[in-house]
Design a protein around this motif. Structure first.
Motif, PDB file in Angstrom:
ATOM      1  N   UNK A 410      -1.731   2.877  -8.117  1.00 25.05           N
ATOM      2  CA  UNK A 410      -1.969   1.557  -7.680  1.00 25.05           C
ATOM      3  C   UNK A 410      -3.010   1.512  -6.370  1.00 25.05           C
ATOM      4  N   UNK A 411      -3.287   0.077  -5.851  1.00 25.09           N
ATOM      5  CA  UNK A 411      -2.785  -0.964  -6.179  1.00 25.09           C
ATOM      6  C   UNK A 411      -3.208  -1.643  -7.325  1.00 25.09           C
ATOM      7  N   UNK A 412      -2.757  -2.706  -8.001  1.00 26.11           N
ATOM      8  CA  UNK A 412      -3.282  -3.459  -8.922  1.00 26.11           C
ATOM      9  C   UNK A 412      -3.177  -4.847  -8.554  1.00 26.11           C
ATOM     10  N   UNK A 413      -4.129  -5.811  -8.989  1.00 21.80           N
ATOM     11  CA  UNK A 413      -4.174  -7.217  -8.599  1.00 21.80           C
ATOM     12  C   UNK A 413      -3.583  -7.866 -10.068  1.00 21.80           C
ATOM     13  N   UNK A 414      -2.085  -8.107  -9.924  1.00 19.46           N
ATOM     14  CA  UNK A 414      -1.619  -8.689 -11.023  1.00 19.46           C
ATOM     15  C   UNK A 414      -0.135  -8.376 -11.291  1.00 19.46           C
ATOM     16  N   UNK A 415       0.457  -8.424 -12.644  1.00 16.87           N
ATOM     17  CA  UNK A 415       1.767  -7.949 -12.736  1.00 16.87           C
ATOM     18  C   UNK A 415       1.526  -6.625 -13.531  1.00 16.87           C
ATOM     19  N   UNK A 416       0.410  -6.003 -13.832  1.00 16.70           N
ATOM     20  CA  UNK A 416       0.296  -4.573 -14.353  1.00 16.70           C
ATOM     21  C   UNK A 416      -1.307  -4.578 -14.881  1.00 16.70           C
ATOM     22  N   UNK A 417      -1.477  -3.611 -15.765  1.00 19.59           N
ATOM     23  CA  UNK A 417      -2.793  -3.280 -16.255  1.00 19.59           C
ATOM     24  C   UNK A 417      -2.982  -3.712 -17.474  1.00 19.59           C
ATOM     25  N   UNK A 418      -4.042  -4.083 -17.869  1.00 18.66           N
ATOM     26  CA  UNK A 418      -4.625  -4.435 -19.215  1.00 18.66           C
ATOM     27  C   UNK A 418      -4.574  -3.003 -20.068  1.00 18.66           C
ATOM     28  N   UNK A 419      -3.837  -2.727 -21.003  1.00 20.36           N
ATOM     29  CA  UNK A 419      -4.027  -1.676 -22.034  1.00 20.36           C
ATOM     30  C   UNK A 419      -4.278  -2.158 -23.534  1.00 20.36           C
ATOM     31  N   UNK A 420      -4.575  -3.336 -23.709  1.00 23.55           N
ATOM     32  CA  UNK A 420      -4.895  -3.641 -24.944  1.00 23.55           C
ATOM     33  C   UNK A 420      -6.262  -3.105 -25.333  1.00 23.55           C
ATOM     34  N   UNK A 421      -6.417  -2.558 -26.412  1.00 21.73           N
ATOM     35  CA  UNK A 421      -7.768  -1.733 -26.797  1.00 21.73           C
ATOM     36  C   UNK A 421      -7.637  -0.292 -26.957  1.00 21.73           C
ATOM     37  N   UNK A 422      -6.922   0.110 -25.717  1.00 20.76           N
ATOM     38  CA  UNK A 422      -7.275   1.648 -25.295  1.00 20.76           C
ATOM     39  C   UNK A 422      -6.012   2.622 -25.253  1.00 20.76           C
ATOM     40  N   UNK A 423      -4.832   1.853 -25.711  1.00 20.60           N
ATOM     41  CA  UNK A 423      -3.654   2.862 -25.641  1.00 20.60           C
ATOM     42  C   UNK A 423      -3.917   4.173 -26.701  1.00 20.60           C
ATOM     43  N   UNK A 424      -4.791   4.282 -27.530  1.00 17.46           N
ATOM     44  CA  UNK A 424      -5.162   5.336 -28.432  1.00 17.46           C
ATOM     45  C   UNK A 424      -5.938   6.370 -27.759  1.00 17.46           C
ATOM     46  N   UNK A 425      -6.324   6.130 -26.802  1.00 24.29           N
ATOM     47  CA  UNK A 425      -7.396   7.338 -25.629  1.00 24.29           C
ATOM     48  C   UNK A 425      -6.527   8.351 -25.515  1.00 24.29           C
ATOM     49  N   UNK A 426      -7.327   9.512 -25.192  1.00 30.19           N
ATOM     50  CA  UNK A 426      -6.881  10.722 -24.919  1.00 30.19           C
ATOM     51  C   UNK A 426      -7.714  11.220 -23.726  1.00 30.19           C
ATOM     52  N   UNK A 427      -7.474  12.339 -23.362  1.00 28.90           N
ATOM     53  CA  UNK A 427      -8.480  12.739 -21.945  1.00 28.90           C
ATOM     54  C   UNK A 427      -9.724  13.351 -22.631  1.00 28.90           C
ATOM     55  N   UNK A 428      -9.778  13.483 -24.055  1.00 27.06           N
ATOM     56  CA  UNK A 428     -11.301  13.908 -24.433  1.00 27.06           C
ATOM     57  C   UNK A 428     -11.986  12.478 -25.041  1.00 27.06           C
ATOM     58  N   UNK A 429     -11.488  11.340 -25.135  1.00 23.96           N
ATOM     59  CA  UNK A 429     -12.084  10.200 -25.208  1.00 23.96           C
ATOM     60  C   UNK A 429     -11.424   9.564 -26.455  1.00 23.96           C
ATOM     61  N   UNK A 430     -12.010   8.755 -27.310  1.00 21.08           N
ATOM     62  CA  UNK A 430     -11.767   7.892 -28.483  1.00 21.08           C
ATOM     63  C   UNK A 430     -12.587   6.947 -28.810  1.00 21.08           C
ATOM     64  N   UNK A 431     -12.671   6.451 -30.043  1.00 24.07           N
ATOM     65  CA  UNK A 431     -13.522   5.647 -30.498  1.00 24.07           C
ATOM     66  C   UNK A 431     -12.967   4.195 -30.362  1.00 24.07           C
ATOM     67  N   UNK A 432     -13.650   3.423 -29.679  1.00 25.76           N
ATOM     68  CA  UNK A 432     -13.339   2.044 -29.287  1.00 25.76           C
ATOM     69  C   UNK A 432     -14.267   0.854 -29.819  1.00 25.76           C
TER      70      UNK A 432
END
Length: 577
Positions: A410-432
């Motif tokens: 926190x903080x966040x401006x809104x009701x929460x964070x955008x996670x669309x597109x990116x939930x398959x990420x890991x600490x080593x990265x991801x293809x987006x």
């Protein structure tokens, strides 16, 4: 597209860079220096010529994720999510906040780099003019390759038009001996150019390619670009008898209203749907969970819903700006992420297709109950306090402690964070991959255009309901008093579009082409979030709070041309600037 970048480019890289460097200086039309010998070398054989086309892809295909500090993709160090009623970032120095405070100027707009478009156009023109000299490419394939480049060039003209209106149409490689300072073409001429290019290309391009060339421009891409262009051209910003500012109207839109433009848009978008059906493209509906279907459509590369996507950047590591600017605060090195405004969150339905209501405050239990009742697309797209980012991160809570400090994430401006597109990420990265054309858009494009040209047509409901069925929410019908008129159905289509296509760089332009940006809660007025507060007894309450007051001026419906180009005396500035 990543498969297109083979080892061939490695050994050719120095030659390509010499050509590209020699083709550029500070003029937006990219006045070239002498490079004839290098160009002849590039187009001397297939193995050298094709990588130049791949370079044309790189400079022409949009990318909505921030990726490099020295070039804007999305907004500077953020995304367009944060520059309209969809979202916000807490970092005030980003390009998105530049828009929210009305700080767009002819010197800086925080989003677009005008010159970059013409670099892509120039690359396309170089390829189109020179590929015929390559001896070991068959003539039929040369025509297909040129058709790809013509669509890429038209895509750049479209991206310029939705920001600036009419722009110079450049279809030849300009030389130092010619006129480098071309005036703006009319908006109508730019639309017609794109339509003509797409029509010509779609008659030549294949419907698909072998798997090792996935990501190239197909007939469907040409049809999609034409369909989107005609939808925009029919919209109120451009197709009206009462423009927002009347100065130089031929450059910013049509000079009169024509209802027939909606029919052209409906037909073009129906053509995309018909092509997709014939070629096996479809809305992803393989899973019992609608949220999983939506996630598959967004995150899985080359799925059956994606008509065209930017695949060029491959695997993204945590060191890139993408992870710093797009990931929520504290998630995989995220700096700030994109908060989702209550104004946008309120557009989503509950699972039973109703509106969600939010009191000014209440207990945490009520907050979670209301959040859990939201439809599947919301559950996939938004990480609110008490929900999971992904299986690896798990449930994340963010709130204000009773000592006044903010918790982790926190903080966040809104009701929460955008996670669309990116939930398959890991600490080593991801293809987006960045989606340019997704089939769901064309159901909604078709519904919108058809409702304007044939109000309340049953096919409008069919198109909208195809999207709602996949989303797992109830269908709509003309028997429902909420949807029993053209005006009501228009608002329902716009709302469905805001939800289904959220954060995909549609809303920023939709509110402009519909001319609703000046409305309270769209691009003007107070914007709100829901913050959780820890109490002395360890319990939590939520409060609805304004985090920002945004400003709007109607001249912002189109960007100003860069002052550096205006000062050269050949470009007419947009009205109001």
């Amino acid at each position: 597209m990543n498969k297109l970048y083979t080892h061939r480019i490695v050994w050719l890289f120095s030659v390509l860079m010499l050509l590209l460097h020699g083709a550029c200086n500070d003029d937006f039309l990219e006045k070239p220096e002498s490079n004839d010998v290098t160009r002849d070398e590039i187009f001397s054989e297939r193995i050298k010529a094709l990588p130049f086309l791949w370079e044309t892809y790189r400079t022409c295909v949009p990318l909505g994720f921030p990726y490099q500090w020295d070039r804007h993709n999305g907004m500077y160090a953020s995304m367009m999510v944060g520059a309209c009623d969809e979202g916000d970032v807490t970092a005030s120095w980003t390009g998105s906040n530049n828009h929210n405070v009305g700080n767009v100027t002819p010197g800086y707009n925080g989003e677009d780099e005008f010159n970059q478009h013409f670099k892509g156009i120039r690359n396309a023109n170089i390829f189109i003019e020179n590929v015929d000299q390559v001896p070991d490419i068959p003539d039929g394939e040369k025509q297909e390759l040129k058709a790809e480049a013509r669509v890429l060039r038209a895509l750049q003209v479209f991206d310029l038009m939705i920001r600036y209106g009419g722009v110079p149409i450049v279809t030849t490689v300009l030389s130092g001996d010619g006129d480098m300072y071309l005036p703006r073409d009319s908006y109508a001429d730019c639309v017609q150019f794109i339509v003509d290019e797409c029509d010509a290309a779609s008659a030549i391009l294949p419907n698909d390619y072998p798997s090792n060339y996935t990501g190239r421009v197909t007939k469907g891409v040409a049809l999609a670009l034409k369909a989107r262009t005609l939808l925009y051209a029919a919209s109120p910003l451009y197709n009206t008898a009462t423009p927002y500012l009347s100065e130089n109207r031929a450059l910013t839109g049509y000079e009169s209203y024509d209802e027939g433009r909606w029919k052209l848009a409906a037909d073009a978008n129906e053509a995309v749907l018909n092509w997709a059906d014939q070629q096996g493209y479809h809305l992803i509906e393989e899973y019992d969970d609608p949220a999983e279907n939506y996630k598959e459509a967004i995150e899985t590369p080359q799925n059956a819903e994606i008509i065209f996507a930017n695949q060029m950047n491959g695997w993204w590591s945590t060191g890139y700006l993408f992870f710093q600017a797009v990931m929520p605060t504290g998630i995989y090195t995220g700096w700030y992420g994109h908060g989702i405004t209550l104004e946008h969150a309120s557009k989503y339905y509950t699972t039973d297709g109703e509106d969600q209501s939010w009191p000014d405050s209440g207990p945490q239990s009520e907050f979670l109950e209301k959040m859990h009742a939201m439809e599947p697309r919301f559950q996939y797209s938004v990480m609110y306090s008490g929900s999971a980012f992904n299986d690896n991160i798990g449930v994340v809570n963010f709130y204000r402690r009773n000592d006044g400090s903010w918790s982790t994430n926190a903080p966040v401006n809104g009701v929460g964070y955008m996670k669309k597109f990116i939930t398959k990420a890991s600490s080593s990265g991801g293809q987006f991959n960045w989606t340019v054309f997704r089939l769901a858009e064309f159901y909604l494009n078709y519904a919108e255009a058809l409702n304007e040209s044939s109000p309340m047509d049953s096919r409008v409901f069919d198109a909208v309901n195809a999207i709602r069925r996949r989303a797992g929410i109830p269908e709509i019908s003309s028997a429902d008093p909420r949807y029993n008129s053209q005006d009501k159905l228009r608002e329902a289509i716009r709302r469905e579009r805001a939800i289904e296509l959220a954060f995909e760089e549609h809303r920023f332009f939709d509110v402009r082409r519909w001319m609703i940006a000046d409305q309270e809660g769209v691009m003007r007025g107070d914007f709100h979030g829901l913050n959780l507060y820890e109490q002395e007894d360890g319990s939590f309450i939520y409060r609805k709070e304004a985090f920002e007051e945004r400003v709007w001026q109607n001249k912002l419906y189109l960007y100003p041309f860069p002052q550096t180009e205006i000062d050269k005396g050949y470009i007419v500035q947009n009205p109001g600037w």
